[in-house]
Design a protein around this motif. Structure first.
Motif, PDB file in Angstrom:
ATOM      1  N   THR A  65      53.461  38.545  44.425  1.00  0.00           N
ATOM      2  CA  THR A  65      54.187  39.126  45.556  1.00  0.00           C
ATOM      3  C   THR A  65      53.744  38.497  46.867  1.00  0.00           C
ATOM      4  N   SER A  66      52.443  38.192  46.955  1.00  0.00           N
ATOM      5  CA  SER A  66      51.938  37.654  48.216  1.00  0.00           C
ATOM      6  C   SER A  66      51.916  36.122  48.220  1.00  0.00           C
ATOM      7  N   SER A  67      52.536  35.496  47.210  1.00  0.00           N
ATOM      8  CA  SER A  67      52.555  34.027  47.141  1.00  0.00           C
ATOM      9  C   SER A  67      53.991  33.529  47.142  1.00  0.00           C
ATOM     10  N   LYS A  68      54.100  32.221  47.347  1.00  0.00           N
ATOM     11  CA  LYS A  68      55.438  31.630  47.295  1.00  0.00           C
ATOM     12  C   LYS A  68      55.645  31.035  45.902  1.00  0.00           C
ATOM     13  N   VAL A  69      56.329  31.798  45.060  1.00  0.00           N
ATOM     14  CA  VAL A  69      56.573  31.342  43.689  1.00  0.00           C
ATOM     15  C   VAL A  69      57.763  30.379  43.694  1.00  0.00           C
ATOM     16  N   VAL A  70      57.586  29.260  43.013  1.00  0.00           N
ATOM     17  CA  VAL A  70      58.689  28.293  42.914  1.00  0.00           C
ATOM     18  C   VAL A  70      59.667  28.815  41.863  1.00  0.00           C
ATOM     19  N   ASN A  81      53.818  30.770  35.985  1.00  0.00           N
ATOM     20  CA  ASN A  81      54.454  30.590  37.291  1.00  0.00           C
ATOM     21  C   ASN A  81      53.833  29.452  38.075  1.00  0.00           C
ATOM     22  N   LEU A  82      54.713  28.691  38.721  1.00  0.00           N
ATOM     23  CA  LEU A  82      54.263  27.648  39.639  1.00  0.00           C
ATOM     24  C   LEU A  82      54.312  28.246  41.050  1.00  0.00           C
ATOM     25  N   VAL A  83      53.206  28.090  41.773  1.00  0.00           N
ATOM     26  CA  VAL A  83      53.094  28.700  43.098  1.00  0.00           C
ATOM     27  C   VAL A  83      52.858  27.605  44.137  1.00  0.00           C
ATOM     28  N   ASN A 102      44.588  23.568  41.599  1.00  0.00           N
ATOM     29  CA  ASN A 102      44.091  24.675  40.791  1.00  0.00           C
ATOM     30  C   ASN A 102      45.141  25.235  39.829  1.00  0.00           C
ATOM     31  N   ALA A 103      44.634  25.876  38.802  1.00  0.00           N
ATOM     32  CA  ALA A 103      45.457  26.638  37.866  1.00  0.00           C
ATOM     33  C   ALA A 103      44.530  27.659  37.236  1.00  0.00           C
ATOM     34  N   TRP A 104      45.080  28.785  36.808  1.00  0.00           N
ATOM     35  CA  TRP A 104      44.228  29.779  36.146  1.00  0.00           C
ATOM     36  C   TRP A 104      45.055  30.656  35.215  1.00  0.00           C
ATOM     37  N   CYS A 105      44.336  31.355  34.334  1.00  0.00           N
ATOM     38  CA  CYS A 105      45.000  32.262  33.392  1.00  0.00           C
ATOM     39  C   CYS A 105      44.203  33.550  33.323  1.00  0.00           C
ATOM     40  N   MET A 106      44.886  34.667  33.574  1.00  0.00           N
ATOM     41  CA  MET A 106      44.221  35.961  33.471  1.00  0.00           C
ATOM     42  C   MET A 106      44.360  36.497  32.038  1.00  0.00           C
ATOM     43  N   PRO A 107      43.512  37.475  31.684  1.00  0.00           N
ATOM     44  CA  PRO A 107      43.610  38.047  30.336  1.00  0.00           C
ATOM     45  C   PRO A 107      45.025  38.560  30.096  1.00  0.00           C
ATOM     46  N   GLY A 108      45.502  38.418  28.879  1.00  0.00           N
ATOM     47  CA  GLY A 108      46.848  38.872  28.558  1.00  0.00           C
ATOM     48  C   GLY A 108      47.880  37.782  28.794  1.00  0.00           C
ATOM     49  N   GLY A 109      47.439  36.595  29.236  1.00  0.00           N
ATOM     50  CA  GLY A 109      48.349  35.456  29.329  1.00  0.00           C
ATOM     51  C   GLY A 109      49.106  35.322  30.633  1.00  0.00           C
ATOM     52  N   LYS A 110      48.492  35.730  31.740  1.00  0.00           N
ATOM     53  CA  LYS A 110      49.155  35.615  33.043  1.00  0.00           C
ATOM     54  C   LYS A 110      48.672  34.344  33.740  1.00  0.00           C
ATOM     55  N   VAL A 111      49.563  33.345  33.748  1.00  0.00           N
ATOM     56  CA  VAL A 111      49.159  32.008  34.189  1.00  0.00           C
ATOM     57  C   VAL A 111      49.793  31.632  35.524  1.00  0.00           C
ATOM     58  N   VAL A 112      49.001  30.983  36.367  1.00  0.00           N
ATOM     59  CA  VAL A 112      49.525  30.412  37.606  1.00  0.00           C
ATOM     60  C   VAL A 112      49.061  28.963  37.709  1.00  0.00           C
ATOM     61  N   CYS A 113      49.998  28.095  38.116  1.00  0.00           N
ATOM     62  CA  CYS A 113      49.657  26.716  38.422  1.00  0.00           C
ATOM     63  C   CYS A 113      50.038  26.486  39.884  1.00  0.00           C
ATOM     64  N   TYR A 114      49.152  25.851  40.663  1.00  0.00           N
ATOM     65  CA  TYR A 114      49.457  25.568  42.060  1.00  0.00           C
ATOM     66  C   TYR A 114      50.136  24.204  42.175  1.00  0.00           C
ATOM     67  N   THR A 115      51.062  24.102  43.109  1.00  0.00           N
ATOM     68  CA  THR A 115      51.754  22.814  43.288  1.00  0.00           C
ATOM     69  C   THR A 115      50.756  21.702  43.631  1.00  0.00           C
TER      70      THR A 115
END
Ligand SMILES: [Zn+2]
Length: 267
Positions: free
Chosen positions: A50-55, A97-99, A105-118
């Motif tokens: 919500t607080s990021s710019k998701v592509v 999600n690409l942000v 950076n990139a990361w994955c939270m427990p339960g499979g919530k992944v973010v990759c930074y542009t």
């Protein structure tokens, strides 16, 4: 006598609170149930997005992140079912999600919530290298590394967890979660992965990327590009990562095993 009793009580606590990891077989301190960490992750992930710019939309790069992520997730599911542990990913609801963010950076939270930074994409340069990174980050999650670090921190801070009280209702546990899972942590309070966890993430990350149809050998040039970043290295992604030369050497030694899993068709 009292000290003896306390030591005994703590050892009992540690024995009952250890969990043998399904992937690595290593025994890990586990003071928080996976289900609770996952539910806290859902909240924090949503908040972060919500607080990021998701592509969004049909953007090519965002589609690539989802494609690579889904292939790696399928490879991990296959890995577990081949080992007779189809339930190991219970509760996982993958999201990729690409942000828009210049951090590498990139990361994955427990339960499979992944973010990759542009900001990572100019360094990965190709889909295979992205698979190497996502394989690494996702392994941290499925191998329970964050939960292990959270448990160590709960123990260190003497935070008592009573029964089934939700983690999210205790501000102290939410703080610790945020120190372990990078996105909202401030540099300096971040609790990095240990060398052992890094090695495990490299090891199994290569295997999962290979099973997903990506050539694991791309890890070597990718980490060399990473090493060339020098002082610009992001604190989050590389915090306490092994020295570049040492990492590359270890990756080379893992390559024969990873190549056995390499399935160029990705099916
Ligand atoms: Zn790592």
């Amino acid at each position: 006598m009292l000290i003896k009793r306390i030591v005994f009580a703590i050892s009992v606590l540690l024995i009952v609170s250890c969990h043998r990891n399904a992937i690595t077989g290593r025994s890990q301190l586990s003071l928080v149930p996976e289900s609770q960490v996952q539910s806290l992750a859902v909240t924090q992930y949503k908040q972060f997005l919500t607080s990021s710019k998701v592509v969004t939309g049909n953007a090519k790069d965002a589609a690539m992140v989802k494609r690579v992520g889904n292939k790696i997730a399928a490879a991990i599911a296959k890995y577990y079912s081949d080992k007779g542990m189809p339930d190991a990913l219970n509760g996982y609801k993958w999201e990729f999600n690409l942000v828009e963010n210049k951090e590498v950076n990139a990361w994955c939270m427990p339960g499979g919530k992944v973010v990759c930074y542009t900001g990572l994409l100019p360094i990965t340069q190709n889909e295979t290298a992205l698979a190497i990174v996502l394989g690494h980050e996702i392994t941290h999650a499925v191998a329970g590394h964050g939960r292990e670090r959270m448990s160590q921190q709960l123990l260190a801070q003497g935070v008592g967890l009573v029964g089934d009280i939700a983690l999210g209702s205790n501000p102290q546990t939410v703080d610790i979660f945020n120190q372990v899972y990078a996105p909202t942590a401030q540099v300096g309070v971040l609790l990095p992965n240990s060398r052992k966890q890094e090695y495990e993430a490299d090891h199994y990350g290569l295997i999962f990327a290979a099973m997903a149809g990506y050539d694991p050998r791309e890890a070597i040039p990718f980490w060399k590009r990473m090493a060339a970043l020098g002082g610009e290295k992001p604190p989050v992604f590389l915090s306490d990562h092994p020295a570049d030369a040492e990492r590359i050497q270890k990756l080379e030694s893992l390559m024969p095993e990873a190549m056995k899993y390499y399935n160029p068709s990705g099916k």
